[in-house]
Design an enzyme around this catalytic site. Structure first.
Site, PDB file in Angstrom:
ATOM      1  N   ASP A 230       0.651  -1.302   0.047  1.00 30.43           N
ATOM      2  CA  ASP A 230       0.120   0.068  -0.008  1.00 30.43           C
ATOM      3  C   ASP A 230       0.821   1.417  -0.035  1.00 30.43           C
ATOM      4  OD1 ASP A 230      -2.516   1.243  -0.048  1.00 30.43           O
ATOM      5  OD2 ASP A 230      -2.293   1.760   2.215  1.00 30.43           O
ATOM      6  N   SER A 252      -7.578   5.236   0.130  1.00 32.24           N
ATOM      7  CA  SER A 252      -7.975   4.073  -0.599  1.00 32.24           C
ATOM      8  C   SER A 252      -9.234   3.729  -0.443  1.00 32.24           C
ATOM      9  CB  SER A 252      -6.945   2.986   0.175  1.00 32.24           C
ATOM     10  OG  SER A 252      -5.706   3.237  -0.131  1.00 32.24           O
ATOM     11  N   GLN A 302      -5.835  -1.407  -6.762  1.00 27.23           N
ATOM     12  CA  GLN A 302      -6.529  -0.684  -5.866  1.00 27.23           C
ATOM     13  C   GLN A 302      -7.049   0.252  -6.421  1.00 27.23           C
ATOM     14  OE1 GLN A 302      -4.260   2.257  -2.914  1.00 27.23           O
ATOM     15  NE2 GLN A 302      -4.272   0.440  -1.988  1.00 27.23           N
TER      16      GLN A 302
END
Length: 317
Positions: A230, A252, A302
Site C-alpha cells: 500500500d 484508498s 487498488q
C-alpha cells in the site's frame, strides 16, 4: 550527491541474528489475542495525514485471518474495502469469521472495528499447496540492481536543494523525508525536478522490510507484503497531474492481492506500479512484486478517491 550505500546494505545471503528482527514482525503485525478469532492491533507508524496507514490494516487483518487456518493452508488472494478512516489514537479490533473450511480452499472474513463501527472489511482465500504443470508469467522489467541505487531520500534531498522549488512544496517534501517507515525503498530512475512536472502514471522501486524476518512462516511474509503493497501505490495515479492541481486528499477505497509463489519480504523485491485510468475523482492502480530472480510473486490492484483543486497559477512548481 552522496555515493550509493552498497557497502552499508545488509547482504541477503547472510541473515542477521534474531535481535535485529523486523519491527513489522515484532510490533506492527504482532496481534494481541483477546478471544477465539478476536484480536487487537496497535500502531507503529502513522502517516502525515494522521490517519491509519492502509497497509497496516490490511497486514494486521491478514494476520488475524491466517491464525484461523492450519499450517498447510496459505493465502492466495485477498479482497478488502476501506469503509471509514482509522483513528490512530486507539487500537483496532479484528473479528474473524470462518466463512468456509474446505479440503483444498478455505475462506475467512475479517472485520476491523474502532469505536464500535467497522472501518475495514477483508475476505481472504487460503489454499493447500497443489502443484500443476500449467505455468506461465510475464517477464520482469530489466532494471539496475538495488545495490547500484540510492535510498529514496537522496532524490528528495536533491529537490530540496534546488532553488527553483517553491516553498510550499518544500514543506511536503521535508515531511516525506522525515517519515520513519519500517520499509526500505530504492527508486528506479527518480525524476529530476523538471521531470516531476509531467510524468507517465508509472513507477518502479525496489522495496523490502527493514530488519530480519527469516525463511520461517510464509504466512508472515505475505502479511508483510500486504503492508508494503500500500505504500506509495495510489500515488502512481497522481504522477501525470500532481503539479497542476492542489491535492486535497488521497484515500484508498479497496485493495486486492494475489499471491503466486513463495518469497521473502525482507529481501529486495521490485515493485512495478502503473495507473491505467483516473477520472470521476477516483484512480486505479495495478502493481506487481517481483523477486530478484525474475519470478512474479504478488499482483496488486487498488482504487482510491483522489480529490484535487485546480491551481490558479499556471506555474507548476
Amino acid at each position: 550527491m552522496s555515493s550509493p550505500q552498497a557497502l552499508e546494505d545488509r547482504q541477503e545471503g547472510d541473515d542477521p541474528p534474531g535481535d535485529l528482527r523486523s519491527v513489522l514482525v515484532t510490533s506492527v503485525l504482532n496481534l494481541e489475542s483477546l478471544d477465539e478469532d478476536l484480536f487487537r492491533g496497535r500502531h507503529y507508524w502513522v502517516p502525515i495525514t494522521q490517519r491509519l496507514f492502509g497497509g497496516q490494516i490490511v497486514g494486521q487483518a491478514l494476520v488475524a485471518a491466517a491464525k484461523s487456518v492450519t499450517e498447510d493452508f496459505h493465502v492466495h488472494s485477498l479482497h478488502c474495502y476501506f469503509v471509514r478512516a482509522g483513528d490512530p489514537k486507539v487500537p483496532v479490533l479484528y473479528q474473524v469469521e470462518r466463512t468456509r473450511t474446505g479440503a483444498s480452499f478455505s475462506v475467512r472474513s475479517v472485520k476491523a472495528v474502532q469505536h464500535g463501527r467497522p472501518i475495514f472489511i477483508l475476505q481472504a482465500s487460503f489454499q493447500q499447496i497443489q502443484p500443476s504443470p500449467l505455468q506461465h508469467q510475464f517477464s520482469m522489467p530489466a532494471v539496475p540492481p538495488p545495490e547500484e541505487l540510492f535510498d529514496h531520500r537522496t532524490p528528495i534531498d536533491q529537490y530540496l536543494r534546488d532553488p527553483n522549488l517553491y516553498k510550499k512544496y518544500q514543506v511536503g517534501l521535508n515531511r516525506t523525508a522525515a517519515q520513519e517507515v519500517p520499509i526500505e525503498i530504492k527508486v528506479i530512475n527518480p525524476p529530476t525536478l523538471s521531470q516531476l512536472q509531467r510524468q507517465e502514471p508509472k513507477q518502479m522501486f525496489w522495496v523490502r522490510a527493514q530488519g530480519y524476518i527469516g525463511e520461517g512462516d510464509m504466512k508472515m511474509h505475505c502479511c508483510v507484503a500486504a503492508y508494503i503493497s500500500d505504500y506509495a501505490f495510489l500515488g502512481t495515479a497522481l504522477l501525470p497531474d500532481q503539479w497542476q492541481h492542489e491535492v486535497l486528499s488521497v484515500t484508498s477505497l479497496d485493495h486486492s492481492m494475489w499471491f503466486h509463489t513463495p518469497f521473502r519480504a525482507d529481501h529486495w523485491m521490485l515493485y512495478e506500479c502503473e495507473s491505467p485510468w483516473a477520472g470521476g475523482s477516483r484512480g486505479l492502480v495495478h502493481g506487481r512484486l517481483w523477486r530478484r530472480d525474475g519470478v512474479l510473486a504478488v499482483t496488486c490492484v487498488q482504487e482510491g478517491v483522489i480529490r484535487v483543486k485546480p491551481q490558479k497559477s499556471k506555474s507548476k512548481l
